[in-house]
Design a protein around this motif. Structure first.
Motif, PDB file in Angstrom:
ATOM      1  N   UNK A   1       3.653  -1.723   0.304  1.00 56.13           N
ATOM      2  CA  UNK A   1       3.959  -0.798  -0.787  1.00 56.13           C
ATOM      3  C   UNK A   1       4.864   0.355  -0.356  1.00 56.13           C
ATOM      4  N   UNK A   2       5.257   0.393   0.896  1.00 53.99           N
ATOM      5  CA  UNK A   2       6.016   1.511   1.455  1.00 53.99           C
ATOM      6  C   UNK A   2       7.246   1.886   0.633  1.00 53.99           C
ATOM      7  N   UNK A   3       7.952   0.937   0.085  1.00 52.53           N
ATOM      8  CA  UNK A   3       9.179   1.219  -0.660  1.00 52.53           C
ATOM      9  C   UNK A   3       8.967   1.702  -2.085  1.00 52.53           C
ATOM     10  N   UNK A   4       7.714   1.796  -2.523  1.00 53.41           N
ATOM     11  CA  UNK A   4       7.424   2.304  -3.866  1.00 53.41           C
ATOM     12  C   UNK A   4       7.032   3.774  -3.761  1.00 53.41           C
ATOM     13  N   UNK A   5       7.839   4.625  -4.356  1.00 47.34           N
ATOM     14  CA  UNK A   5       7.641   6.065  -4.255  1.00 47.34           C
ATOM     15  C   UNK A   5       6.840   6.568  -5.458  1.00 47.34           C
ATOM     16  N   UNK A   6       5.875   7.422  -5.169  1.00 45.57           N
ATOM     17  CA  UNK A   6       5.088   8.077  -6.220  1.00 45.57           C
ATOM     18  C   UNK A   6       5.246   9.583  -6.005  1.00 45.57           C
ATOM     19  N   UNK A   7       5.935  10.247  -6.908  1.00 43.43           N
ATOM     20  CA  UNK A   7       6.169  11.682  -6.757  1.00 43.43           C
ATOM     21  C   UNK A   7       4.887  12.489  -6.864  1.00 43.43           C
ATOM     22  N   UNK A   8       3.857  11.916  -7.511  1.00 42.69           N
ATOM     23  CA  UNK A   8       2.566  12.604  -7.637  1.00 42.69           C
ATOM     24  C   UNK A   8       1.676  12.351  -6.420  1.00 42.69           C
ATOM     25  N   UNK A   9       2.131  11.483  -5.522  1.00 37.50           N
ATOM     26  CA  UNK A   9       1.428  11.177  -4.272  1.00 37.50           C
ATOM     27  C   UNK A   9       0.040  10.588  -4.492  1.00 37.50           C
ATOM     28  N   UNK A  10      -0.047   9.617  -5.394  1.00 34.20           N
ATOM     29  CA  UNK A  10      -1.339   8.956  -5.647  1.00 34.20           C
ATOM     30  C   UNK A  10      -1.529   7.748  -4.729  1.00 34.20           C
ATOM     31  N   UNK A  11      -0.954   7.793  -3.553  1.00 35.72           N
ATOM     32  CA  UNK A  11      -0.969   6.641  -2.648  1.00 35.72           C
ATOM     33  C   UNK A  11      -2.387   6.176  -2.296  1.00 35.72           C
ATOM     34  N   UNK A  12      -3.315   7.094  -2.102  1.00 35.03           N
ATOM     35  CA  UNK A  12      -4.686   6.682  -1.784  1.00 35.03           C
ATOM     36  C   UNK A  12      -5.317   5.966  -2.966  1.00 35.03           C
ATOM     37  N   UNK A  13      -5.043   6.439  -4.175  1.00 37.90           N
ATOM     38  CA  UNK A  13      -5.589   5.769  -5.362  1.00 37.90           C
ATOM     39  C   UNK A  13      -4.901   4.423  -5.591  1.00 37.90           C
ATOM     40  N   UNK A  14      -3.630   4.334  -5.279  1.00 37.96           N
ATOM     41  CA  UNK A  14      -2.922   3.054  -5.392  1.00 37.96           C
ATOM     42  C   UNK A  14      -3.541   2.056  -4.413  1.00 37.96           C
ATOM     43  N   UNK A  15      -3.751   2.464  -3.173  1.00 47.87           N
ATOM     44  CA  UNK A  15      -4.377   1.598  -2.175  1.00 47.87           C
ATOM     45  C   UNK A  15      -5.759   1.160  -2.647  1.00 47.87           C
ATOM     46  N   UNK A  16      -6.559   2.102  -3.142  1.00 48.72           N
ATOM     47  CA  UNK A  16      -7.903   1.780  -3.632  1.00 48.72           C
ATOM     48  C   UNK A  16      -7.826   0.824  -4.830  1.00 48.72           C
ATOM     49  N   UNK A  17      -6.854   1.009  -5.684  1.00 51.26           N
ATOM     50  CA  UNK A  17      -6.669   0.125  -6.829  1.00 51.26           C
ATOM     51  C   UNK A  17      -6.335  -1.297  -6.397  1.00 51.26           C
ATOM     52  N   UNK A  18      -5.488  -1.427  -5.392  1.00 50.94           N
ATOM     53  CA  UNK A  18      -5.136  -2.755  -4.887  1.00 50.94           C
ATOM     54  C   UNK A  18      -6.360  -3.406  -4.235  1.00 50.94           C
ATOM     55  N   UNK A  19      -7.116  -2.634  -3.473  1.00 50.99           N
ATOM     56  CA  UNK A  19      -8.336  -3.179  -2.869  1.00 50.99           C
ATOM     57  C   UNK A  19      -9.321  -3.617  -3.948  1.00 50.99           C
ATOM     58  N   UNK A  20      -9.452  -2.833  -5.015  1.00 51.19           N
ATOM     59  CA  UNK A  20     -10.348  -3.194  -6.114  1.00 51.19           C
ATOM     60  C   UNK A  20      -9.836  -4.453  -6.838  1.00 51.19           C
ATOM     61  N   UNK A  21      -8.548  -4.570  -7.048  1.00 50.47           N
ATOM     62  CA  UNK A  21      -7.983  -5.759  -7.684  1.00 50.47           C
ATOM     63  C   UNK A  21      -8.273  -7.000  -6.849  1.00 50.47           C
ATOM     64  N   UNK A  22      -8.181  -6.876  -5.525  1.00 50.47           N
ATOM     65  CA  UNK A  22      -8.503  -8.002  -4.636  1.00 50.47           C
ATOM     66  C   UNK A  22      -9.965  -8.417  -4.832  1.00 50.47           C
ATOM     67  N   UNK A  23     -10.860  -7.429  -4.962  1.00 47.90           N
ATOM     68  CA  UNK A  23     -12.276  -7.728  -5.211  1.00 47.90           C
ATOM     69  C   UNK A  23     -12.468  -8.444  -6.545  1.00 47.90           C
ATOM     70  N   UNK A  24     -11.765  -7.978  -7.567  1.00 49.31           N
ATOM     71  CA  UNK A  24     -11.868  -8.597  -8.892  1.00 49.31           C
ATOM     72  C   UNK A  24     -11.409 -10.055  -8.829  1.00 49.31           C
ATOM     73  N   UNK A  25     -10.318 -10.286  -8.145  1.00 49.73           N
ATOM     74  CA  UNK A  25      -9.776 -11.648  -8.037  1.00 49.73           C
ATOM     75  C   UNK A  25     -10.689 -12.560  -7.220  1.00 49.73           C
ATOM     76  N   UNK A  26     -11.352 -11.987  -6.238  1.00 53.68           N
ATOM     77  CA  UNK A  26     -12.242 -12.779  -5.367  1.00 53.68           C
ATOM     78  C   UNK A  26     -13.520 -13.174  -6.109  1.00 53.68           C
ATOM     79  N   UNK A  27     -13.962 -12.343  -7.051  1.00 54.91           N
ATOM     80  CA  UNK A  27     -15.231 -12.591  -7.751  1.00 54.91           C
ATOM     81  C   UNK A  27     -15.163 -13.773  -8.693  1.00 54.91           C
TER      82      UNK A  27
END
Length: 154
Positions: free
Chosen positions: A128-154
């Motif tokens: 995700x390095x090349x995707x810029x978020x001016x609000x700096x929600x990078x930790x929430x983006x990472x958590x969202x991707x991890x949660x999506x992986x969990x949803x897909x695995x279930x």
């Protein structure tokens, strides 16, 4: 010149110079505004769409190069299993702040999860390095991707 553009499963005939960036055709000709203009030089990721399932920057992808390609925008992501999981996770994790970059973030996250269904935090950050978020929600983006992986695995 008339170009047949396959976008979100439908063929659109557009009048455009082959060197026109896909972003402008999507937004100005087809009136689909979910894909955003950010920088115009493929550095920020706000304009990310999928071409044949791969994330690309639409500001630097030319419509004339896409005659036989399938282009998917954020507008069709809810119809995709991975896209729907990412959107669900984004809502659950309250990822969005201003929202401007989020369509590009989601399109890149879907690309990541399609190629790596169980990424580590480091793999997420690298991809995700090349995707810029001016609000700096990078930790929430990472958590969202991890949660999506969990949803897909279930």
């Amino acid at each position: 010149m008339t170009i047949n553009l396959r976008l979100n499963g439908k063929i659109h005939q557009v009048e455009a110079d082959p060197g026109t960036p896909l972003l402008w055709v999507i937004r100005d000709e087809l009136k689909m505004t979910g894909t955003k203009f950010g920088c115009g030089v493929a550095s920020c990721g706000a304009c990310t769409v999928h071409v044949d399932g791969e994330p690309v920057r639409s500001c630097q992808t030319y419509v004339g190069d896409l005659e036989d390609a399938e282009v998917t925008t954020i507008e069709a992501m809810s119809e995709d299993k991975t896209g729907a999981a990412v959107q669900q996770a984004w809502l659950e994790m309250d990822v969005v702040q201003c929202g401007y970059c989020q369509s590009g973030q989601i399109m890149s996250a879907v690309g990541l999860l399609n190629s790596n269904p169980s990424p580590t935090a480091e793999e997420i950050d690298s991809y995700m390095y090349g995707n810029v978020c001016r609000c700096a929600t990078y930790q929430r983006i990472r958590a969202g991707i991890q949660r999506a992986a969990e949803i897909l695995e279930a």
